[in-house]
Structure formats: C-alpha cells, structure tokens
Design a protein around this motif. Sequence first.
Motif, PDB file in Angstrom:
ATOM      1  N   GLN A 191     -22.265 -17.095 -36.636  1.00 43.61           N
ATOM      2  CA  GLN A 191     -23.201 -18.216 -36.535  1.00 43.61           C
ATOM      3  C   GLN A 191     -22.497 -19.548 -36.749  1.00 43.61           C
ATOM      4  N   LYS A 192     -21.488 -19.552 -37.599  1.00 44.70           N
ATOM      5  CA  LYS A 192     -20.741 -20.785 -37.844  1.00 44.70           C
ATOM      6  C   LYS A 192     -19.786 -21.120 -36.693  1.00 44.70           C
ATOM      7  N   GLY A 193     -19.546 -20.147 -35.820  1.00 51.08           N
ATOM      8  CA  GLY A 193     -18.603 -20.359 -34.723  1.00 51.08           C
ATOM      9  C   GLY A 193     -17.164 -20.050 -35.096  1.00 51.08           C
ATOM     10  N   ASP A 194     -16.942 -19.480 -36.279  1.00 50.36           N
ATOM     11  CA  ASP A 194     -15.589 -19.107 -36.713  1.00 50.36           C
ATOM     12  C   ASP A 194     -15.358 -17.647 -36.334  1.00 50.36           C
ATOM     13  N   TYR A 195     -15.019 -17.404 -35.061  1.00 52.15           N
ATOM     14  CA  TYR A 195     -14.979 -16.043 -34.536  1.00 52.15           C
ATOM     15  C   TYR A 195     -13.785 -15.250 -35.050  1.00 52.15           C
ATOM     16  N   ILE A 196     -12.695 -15.934 -35.406  1.00 52.97           N
ATOM     17  CA  ILE A 196     -11.538 -15.230 -35.972  1.00 52.97           C
ATOM     18  C   ILE A 196     -11.906 -14.639 -37.331  1.00 52.97           C
ATOM     19  N   ALA A 197     -12.584 -15.460 -38.171  1.00 54.56           N
ATOM     20  CA  ALA A 197     -13.029 -14.971 -39.478  1.00 54.56           C
ATOM     21  C   ALA A 197     -14.064 -13.869 -39.330  1.00 54.56           C
ATOM     22  N   ALA A 198     -14.898 -13.978 -38.286  1.00 55.86           N
ATOM     23  CA  ALA A 198     -15.915 -12.950 -38.049  1.00 55.86           C
ATOM     24  C   ALA A 198     -15.256 -11.604 -37.749  1.00 55.86           C
ATOM     25  N   GLU A 199     -14.235 -11.620 -36.886  1.00 58.15           N
ATOM     26  CA  GLU A 199     -13.566 -10.365 -36.539  1.00 58.15           C
ATOM     27  C   GLU A 199     -12.801  -9.809 -37.744  1.00 58.15           C
ATOM     28  N   LYS A 200     -12.191 -10.697 -38.519  1.00 59.12           N
ATOM     29  CA  LYS A 200     -11.459 -10.260 -39.716  1.00 59.12           C
ATOM     30  C   LYS A 200     -12.415  -9.581 -40.704  1.00 59.12           C
ATOM     31  N   SER A 201     -13.600 -10.174 -40.882  1.00 55.86           N
ATOM     32  CA  SER A 201     -14.588  -9.572 -41.788  1.00 55.86           C
ATOM     33  C   SER A 201     -15.039  -8.214 -41.273  1.00 55.86           C
ATOM     34  N   GLY A 202     -15.215  -8.092 -39.945  1.00 57.62           N
ATOM     35  CA  GLY A 202     -15.593  -6.807 -39.363  1.00 57.62           C
ATOM     36  C   GLY A 202     -14.551  -5.730 -39.620  1.00 57.62           C
ATOM     37  N   LEU A 203     -13.272  -6.104 -39.531  1.00 54.50           N
ATOM     38  CA  LEU A 203     -12.193  -5.147 -39.789  1.00 54.50           C
ATOM     39  C   LEU A 203     -12.165  -4.728 -41.256  1.00 54.50           C
ATOM     40  N   GLU A 204     -12.447  -5.680 -42.168  1.00 57.06           N
ATOM     41  CA  GLU A 204     -12.527  -5.338 -43.593  1.00 57.06           C
ATOM     42  C   GLU A 204     -13.681  -4.367 -43.840  1.00 57.06           C
ATOM     43  N   ALA A 205     -14.806  -4.621 -43.195  1.00 60.56           N
ATOM     44  CA  ALA A 205     -15.963  -3.717 -43.327  1.00 60.56           C
ATOM     45  C   ALA A 205     -15.594  -2.314 -42.871  1.00 60.56           C
ATOM     46  N   LEU A 206     -14.900  -2.224 -41.754  1.00 61.79           N
ATOM     47  CA  LEU A 206     -14.504  -0.919 -41.215  1.00 61.79           C
ATOM     48  C   LEU A 206     -13.532  -0.209 -42.161  1.00 61.79           C
ATOM     49  N   LYS A 207     -12.636  -0.967 -42.766  1.00 63.21           N
ATOM     50  CA  LYS A 207     -11.655  -0.370 -43.694  1.00 63.21           C
ATOM     51  C   LYS A 207     -12.369   0.337 -44.854  1.00 63.21           C
ATOM     52  N   TYR A 208     -13.324  -0.354 -45.462  1.00 63.58           N
ATOM     53  CA  TYR A 208     -14.010   0.243 -46.604  1.00 63.58           C
ATOM     54  C   TYR A 208     -14.939   1.375 -46.174  1.00 63.58           C
ATOM     55  N   ALA A 209     -15.539   1.268 -45.002  1.00 62.70           N
ATOM     56  CA  ALA A 209     -16.402   2.338 -44.503  1.00 62.70           C
ATOM     57  C   ALA A 209     -15.595   3.615 -44.271  1.00 62.70           C
ATOM     58  N   GLU A 210     -14.377   3.467 -43.748  1.00 60.53           N
ATOM     59  CA  GLU A 210     -13.524   4.637 -43.505  1.00 60.53           C
ATOM     60  C   GLU A 210     -13.003   5.228 -44.812  1.00 60.53           C
ATOM     61  N   LEU A 211     -12.718   4.369 -45.806  1.00 58.36           N
ATOM     62  CA  LEU A 211     -12.331   4.890 -47.121  1.00 58.36           C
ATOM     63  C   LEU A 211     -13.450   5.736 -47.725  1.00 58.36           C
ATOM     64  N   LEU A 212     -14.680   5.283 -47.501  1.00 57.10           N
ATOM     65  CA  LEU A 212     -15.841   5.987 -48.034  1.00 57.10           C
ATOM     66  C   LEU A 212     -16.198   7.213 -47.197  1.00 57.10           C
ATOM     67  N   GLU A 213     -15.665   7.287 -45.956  1.00 57.04           N
ATOM     68  CA  GLU A 213     -16.010   8.346 -45.013  1.00 57.04           C
ATOM     69  C   GLU A 213     -17.514   8.378 -44.753  1.00 57.04           C
ATOM     70  N   ASN A 214     -18.086   7.191 -44.569  1.00 59.15           N
ATOM     71  CA  ASN A 214     -19.527   7.027 -44.363  1.00 59.15           C
ATOM     72  C   ASN A 214     -19.768   6.622 -42.903  1.00 59.15           C
ATOM     73  N   ASP A 215     -20.260   7.567 -42.094  1.00 57.43           N
ATOM     74  CA  ASP A 215     -20.472   7.294 -40.670  1.00 57.43           C
ATOM     75  C   ASP A 215     -21.455   6.155 -40.438  1.00 57.43           C
ATOM     76  N   ARG A 233     -27.205   8.588 -47.896  1.00 57.65           N
ATOM     77  CA  ARG A 233     -26.065   7.780 -47.464  1.00 57.65           C
ATOM     78  C   ARG A 233     -25.172   8.549 -46.477  1.00 57.65           C
ATOM     79  N   LEU A 234     -25.329   9.882 -46.482  1.00 54.40           N
ATOM     80  CA  LEU A 234     -24.648  10.701 -45.481  1.00 54.40           C
ATOM     81  C   LEU A 234     -25.512  10.890 -44.231  1.00 54.40           C
ATOM     82  N   ASP A 235     -26.646  10.182 -44.187  1.00 52.83           N
ATOM     83  CA  ASP A 235     -27.584  10.207 -43.059  1.00 52.83           C
ATOM     84  C   ASP A 235     -28.293  11.553 -42.929  1.00 52.83           C
TER      85      ASP A 235
END
Length: 647
Positions: free
Chosen positions: A269-293, A112-114
């Motif tokens: 895919q649904k065309g809800d691009y605001i929700a898509a970007e929000k989900s991407g930011l949530e993903a980034l938040k947890y990835a940075e908490l984990l310190e997982n590149d 997981r640390l690559d």
Amino acid sequence: MKWIVVFLFFSITLKTEAQVYFSNGEMKYRQVFLDTDDFGDDYLENLEKSLEKLKNDSLRLKVLNDLGYFTHTRNLKKSLSIINKGLEEARKKGNVYWEGKLQVSQGAILLRLDELDWAEMVLKSAIEKIPENETWLLYTNLGYVFERRGNLGEAFEYASKTLKIGEKYGDEKAIAMAYSDMSNLFWKQGKPSIGLEYGLKSLALFEKRNLLDLDFDFTLHVVGNNLIKLNRLDEALGYFQKSIAIGEKYGFYNNLSDTYIALSDLYNQKGDYIAAEKSGLEALKYAELLENDFMIMRSLLSLGKSNNSIGHFSHAIEFLEKSIQVATNDFGDKYYLSLVYLELSKAYEGDKKFAKALEASRTYDKLKQSVFTAEADQRISLLQTEMNVSQKENTINLQEARLEKQKILQIFILTLAGFLVVILGISYVVLVRRKKYNLLLEKQNLEKEHLLKEIHHRVKNNLETISSLLALQTAKIDNKEFQGIMEETQNRVHSIGMIHQRLYQGGNLKTIEMKDFFLNLGEYIIDTFNASQRVSLICTMEPLELEIDQAIPIGLIVNELLSNSLKYAFPNGNKGSIKVSLSERESHLYLQVSDNGIGIGTNPEVHGSGFGTQLIQLLTRQLDGKMSLVTNSGTEVFFEFQIHKAA
C-alpha cells in the motif's frame, strides 16, 4: 554428606532445566508466561529432559501439556506427538481432568494443521471434562475452527462465550482473548473501526498482566491489521514492529509469519514493493520452519501480491500456483484460498492470459460466495470483454495483412466514399424518423409514470383503509393480548403504506429514500405508543435509496424492532433513545437498530406470541441476510444483507 551433595546437585540441575525444581519436600514447576517469561531457545529442550525426573502424575501431565502446547509455536508435528503421548498417559491413569486439558491443546494444534473437523470433534469432547472457569481457551479454539471455515457468526458466538466466562470468574486473560478474537473477526467482516476498538481494549488488559505472551503478540498483529484497513499505515507499522520483536525474542514462528504477511500488504500500500517482497520471504521462512501449510500458502500469496504490484506477472503466477498446490483441494480456509485466486486472476490478466484469468476469477467468485457472498459479475464481464477484444484485434490484424497483399486499398477507398454518401442520406432520414419516435416514447413514458403513481396512490389508500378497519376492530376488542396483536398488525400495514406513499410522492418510482422513511416511521410508532415525551429516535446514516423489494422487508424489520424496544426496553416510564442506521458497502447492506434500555439479559423472558421474532427471521432469510444480537448495554441488533443486482 555425600548424599547431601548429590541431592543439592540434583536440585540445582532441575532448577537449571526448565523451571522444574525441588522445594519443601516436593517437586514444583514455574509455568512460562504465568510465573515467568523466561522462554529462551533451550527452554523446551530442558523441559523435555526434566520429564524423566517427574514421578507425580498430575505434575508430569501438566508439564507434558505445556511442553506440547508451546512446542507448537516452533514445530507443529512434534507438538502433536508430545500431546498425543500425554493423552495416552492421562487415559491409562484415568485422569479425566488432564485428558480434557490435553485435548484442548490437541485441538489447538490440529486446527493449525488445517484438520478442522478433527479439531472440532476433539474440542467438543473436552467440554465436559474440565471445569467451566477453564473452558475459555477451549471456546477460543472452537471459535478459530469456525473462523477458518469462514463462519464468522459462529466464531463470534464462541468469542462471546469466552468473554462471559472471563467476566463471570474475573479472569482478565480470558477477557483479553475474547476482545482480541472479536477484533480479528470485525477486521475480517470489514469493520476496522470496531475491530480497532476491541483490539486496543484487549492490549490494555494484556499490558496490565505485564506478560508478553503468545496471545499478546497476536493481538498486536490484529490491531495492526485493523489500522491498515483504516489507512493508518504508520501506526500499523509500529504495532507490527513490536509484534516482530516479541516473536523473534521467544521464537513464535506462527505469529512472525502472520505479521510479516501483514507487513507485506502494508508495504504494498505504501508503494515500497522491495520491502513488500522481502517481508513475504520472511513470512515464508518462518512458515517453513513451522512446517505449517496454512502459513506457507498465505506467505506465497503475499509474494504473489507484491509481484503483481510491480508488474512481474510471471513471477506472481509462479508463487500463486504454488500456493494453490500447497493448499490442496480439501483446504479448509476458503477465505484465503479465494484471495489466492483473486490475485492469480490479476496476474493472468496482466500476462495477457485472459482465458485463464477468467477461470481464476470464476473460482474466486465461487469461493468468496461460499464464505461471505458472491461479488457482482462485473469483473468476470470485464475479463470476457477484454478476451473478446483481444480475439477481435487478432482478426483485424489478419484482415489488414490480406488487404495489403491484395493491394486494393485505392479501390476500397473509392467504394467506401460512395457508400458514405449513401449512408449519410439514409442516416439523415433515420435521424428524422427517430426524433419523431423519441417524442412519441417520451409522451408514452409520461403517461406510464402517471399511471404508476396512481397505482401506488391507490395501493396506499387501500392500505390506509385496511389500517382504519383494523383500528375500528381493535377498539371493540376487550382482550388486551389480542388487542395488542391487532395494533401490531395495524403498524405493519401502515409501514407498507408509507412506502407506497413515498413512491408516488417522490421523483423516483423505483426507489425509496430510507433515512427519511425511518424518521417518519419512527415518529408514527413512538406516537402510537404515546412515548414521544420520553423516547427519541436517532437516525445516524447518510441518505440511501433502496428498491421496493428491499425497502418493504427492511421497513417491516425496523417496525418490529422499534415496537419491541418501545414495549420492553423502557418500563415504568423510563426515558431513552433508539438508534437506527443503514449503510451500503461492497454489495452488502448493514442495518443496526439499538436502544439504551434495560436489555434482554442472559435468559430473556418470551413476550407475546413470538410472531414478531418469526417475522424478523423470515424477512432476514428472504433478504439472504444474517442477524447478530449484542446485549452489553441495552439491546443492539445487527443485520447484514446481500444485494443481488442484475449483471
């Protein structure tokens, strides 16, 4: 009395601190997600404190292993430090069993640390140190190592090992994990229907255990991924929401980041691009908490995708270039890195930076080829064309500006009119001559087509002659084994002859329609074995035409597999069926041959000379393909071939 009070206080304190307690004169430990699902925010902190009071070596190493393993859901670097401490203690005490168990956890964290090469070395070192019934988690993580490298065939083999161990020892958790990993691998291969089937089987076993652990959470995510590829977006959303609820309850940062990345794709895919970007930011938040590149770069990729979808190309470029910086040059997972370059190519193209788009597209093509197969050069050619058009447009604009300054438009039009008259006259003469030339070419083409048909006809007749000579020679041979070899050779010659027969009988001299060819080939081989009354051939595929260079090797492969099934799958006059299918998707051919016979077992007996098997392997390499064998019920062989077409 005072001692009793102190003792009770000590016992209550330990019971409060992370499931370690004193009972019947000894320290005991309730494992999370096995004996309990109490995995609150303070669980790991309390478990770490309880280590000071543990004197039993085995129990202390067990707690250290669990502490390190479950810490990796929230902090990878800290978890590796804990596991390394446990390994040091196990080696000092000469405890080989716990050294092996801790190495399995160490390998899981390293991948997981690559650190894929290090993870593989550590995991393989642990194989001989732990009992076979506990090796399934080791093989699961080895499968993840090869999956991250893009070697899906090797990863599937380790998932199969996990399944066999689970079935041998009745371990439902191991079986559920194997199904979950297979579901994920089929998804990566672009086979979502099979992936969904295995994912649902895995979830059923997890739910039977009634423990909502890390792996159950991950499997919900995998099922959702397969449903996205099947365009069942609303169903996928339900699985993702359930996965997020579990991840947030227990603090599974890795799974949360994974699922929010998938949600971003779903909303795109649904065309809800605001929700898509929000989900991407949530993903980034947890990835940075984990310190997982690895998770950080994938989160940045999802943000690049969502910005591409809404036309914010400059923002997309920023996210995607940062994703590449996080990955670094020696990033292990070329599959996801290739997706970054694909999105970066789209972003550059949208931003009118065609040269950079072309460079990114070439990098994507190179990475994709190293993992699966290089796609056709169509996209690169398109980008080259767009870049050339852009350059020509700039040249035309400069020429028009010069024409306006020189004010010669009227003279140009008059001159052009004169030229047009001349050109029209010349064009008329050219058209008359071209018409005559086309008629001549048409006549020559008909003659060549007739000649080519005659050549295929003669080749087919010559092959039939050879087949007949082989049959005559076979009839004079008393040795059964040699006689069988001659009959197999006769079948191979006949298979090639059938292809040439199709070429001169059909309307297209370059391609063969494979479904009809398989049906006729199967009928011939079944008749050869006198099995038409007990074995049937089922050809479940759409009509598909292949060029002769592909049709002949695939025909020979199917010939060998049909012969093998008829010889070994239905002994003692058993009845059954053989299925053959061939399909084309995304520059790949997928061939499947299966029977419902007795199967080959775990230790198959070698029959004959083995030439047929060598021939299949040789033909598979010739077609730049790979083969997978499944023996759950009967025998099932999968082939995946690359299609190399001229650009």
